[in-house]
Design a protein around this motif. Sequence first.
Motif, short mmCIF file in Angstrom:
data_model
loop_
_atom_site.label_atom_id
_atom_site.label_comp_id
_atom_site.label_asym_id
_atom_site.label_seq_id
_atom_site.Cartn_x
_atom_site.Cartn_y
_atom_site.Cartn_z
N TYR A 298 -32.02 -45.42 3.85
CA TYR A 298 -30.52 -45.54 3.89
C TYR A 298 -29.67 -44.52 4.49
O TYR A 298 -28.30 -44.80 4.77
N GLY A 299 -30.27 -43.43 4.76
CA GLY A 299 -29.37 -42.43 5.43
C GLY A 299 -28.35 -41.83 4.68
O GLY A 299 -27.18 -41.52 4.99
N ILE A 300 -28.76 -41.50 3.35
CA ILE A 300 -27.78 -41.06 2.33
C ILE A 300 -28.22 -39.75 1.54
O ILE A 300 -29.61 -39.33 1.85
N SER A 301 -27.44 -39.22 0.86
CA SER A 301 -28.38 -38.05 0.22
C SER A 301 -28.00 -38.60 -1.47
O SER A 301 -27.00 -38.34 -2.13
N LEU A 302 -29.08 -39.41 -2.05
CA LEU A 302 -29.10 -40.13 -3.28
C LEU A 302 -28.89 -39.12 -4.38
O LEU A 302 -28.14 -39.27 -5.40
N GLU A 303 -29.48 -37.97 -4.27
CA GLU A 303 -29.27 -36.73 -5.06
C GLU A 303 -27.99 -36.30 -5.27
O GLU A 303 -27.59 -36.22 -6.65
N LYS A 304 -27.16 -36.42 -4.57
CA LYS A 304 -25.60 -35.90 -4.80
C LYS A 304 -24.85 -37.36 -5.38
O LYS A 304 -24.21 -36.97 -6.21
N ILE A 305 -25.10 -38.52 -5.25
CA ILE A 305 -24.78 -39.48 -5.74
C ILE A 305 -25.01 -39.40 -7.34
O ILE A 305 -23.96 -39.88 -7.86
N ILE A 306 -26.22 -39.37 -7.71
CA ILE A 306 -26.73 -39.20 -9.00
C ILE A 306 -25.91 -38.28 -9.91
O ILE A 306 -25.57 -38.62 -10.81
N VAL A 307 -26.25 -36.88 -9.25
CA VAL A 307 -25.45 -35.77 -10.04
C VAL A 307 -23.86 -35.96 -9.96
O VAL A 307 -23.19 -35.54 -11.00
N ASP A 308 -23.30 -36.56 -9.00
CA ASP A 308 -21.74 -36.86 -9.21
C ASP A 308 -21.57 -37.59 -10.31
O ASP A 308 -20.64 -37.61 -11.29
N LYS A 309 -22.28 -38.67 -10.55
CA LYS A 309 -22.43 -39.76 -11.73
C LYS A 309 -22.36 -39.03 -13.08
O LYS A 309 -21.73 -39.36 -14.03
N ILE A 310 -23.50 -38.14 -13.10
CA ILE A 310 -23.87 -37.27 -14.20
C ILE A 310 -22.80 -36.64 -14.72
O ILE A 310 -22.49 -36.27 -16.00
N GLU A 311 -22.39 -35.60 -13.78
CA GLU A 311 -21.08 -34.67 -14.01
C GLU A 311 -19.82 -35.66 -14.60
O GLU A 311 -19.35 -35.08 -15.49
N ASN A 312 -19.70 -36.80 -14.03
CA ASN A 312 -18.56 -37.71 -14.44
C ASN A 312 -18.85 -38.26 -15.95
O ASN A 312 -17.83 -38.11 -16.79
N TYR A 313 -20.13 -38.32 -16.24
CA TYR A 313 -20.70 -38.90 -17.37
C TYR A 313 -20.13 -37.82 -18.47
O TYR A 313 -19.49 -38.26 -19.55
N ILE A 314 -20.64 -36.64 -18.19
CA ILE A 314 -20.57 -35.13 -18.96
C ILE A 314 -19.17 -35.10 -19.29
O ILE A 314 -18.76 -34.94 -20.49
#
Length: 329
Positions: A298-314
């Motif tokens: 997909y030409g993305i950085s999925l790890e950044k997307i996941i950690v963004d969502k985890i930080e927002n969740y916390i």
Amino acid sequence: MKTLFIIDELEFKYFEFNKLVTSFWLNVEFLRRSYSVFVATKNMLNVKNAKPYCFCAKSYMQNGELLKDNLLENIAVEDFEIVFFRPDPPVNMEYINATHILSMADKKRTIIINSAEAIRNKNEKLYINEFPQIAPNNVVTSNPKLIRSFLKENNEIVIKPLNRCFSSGVFYLCHGDKNTNTIINTATENGKTAVMVQEYLPEIKEGDKRLIFICGEILDYSVQKVATNDDFKFNEHCDANLKMTKLTKDEKEIENIISEKLLDDGVVMAGLDTIGGKIIEINITSPCFFIKEINLIYGISLEKIIVDKIENYILKNKKQDQISVFTKC
């Protein structure tokens, strides 16, 4: 902030070579964000003075490589803001005992993903039956007679062990197969061990999809896992057998059906396996998100997307805790 990854023994042993592993990419991303990140295995958990502790090694980046210290520190679990509990199955008594130790941590101080209670109480195969409207027809039993009856009704079935991963011990069986009794007896250990028996879904010929569930949301990025080595299922982590795919209308609807329930159960990260719009497994122990492959496809950085969502969740959970304390006062 301090973060702990409890990972599989093999991942810990060959730590710097794990670029196929989801925990590797998340570890790197947390380090990029200046978190203090530690790694351990479930057998390193211990209890001291009635508090959960863990022998763990600090991870760090050096010349673009992810490495870990040789020295282990015994740190209180409650000293970590986030603990990712991600050992691979089998979910045996050693695994269950590790969840009991983690359950001793103060949930207001430490968020465990996925929660120890969820890992202990929600079997990855059985979990689909909490959403029968989107699950394939199935029975769970150790009784060979019941399995043969289900096979006769459905003509083609798939038999799965309840506590393994990576398609280990999974059998396809067609009515009339001369090995029927042998396969059933092998899978159930001669009628002593319960297994999940699902109707065979013909769409598996195109592969099953791995959907990524993070913090209540199913991401748009997913992969089709194509069967390998003349098998009927995906059983080899290989780029050639992972294809770009789009979520169907039925698959997008899954989020509305399962999201609230999973979060209530303490499931923040899950890998959802689907075939033909049916959900066949809810992987919550160490869900693989194929980050390396999805980034390439997909030409993305999925790890950044996941950690963004985890930080927002916390952050959201912290605010809710503060509001709760203020209300009580």
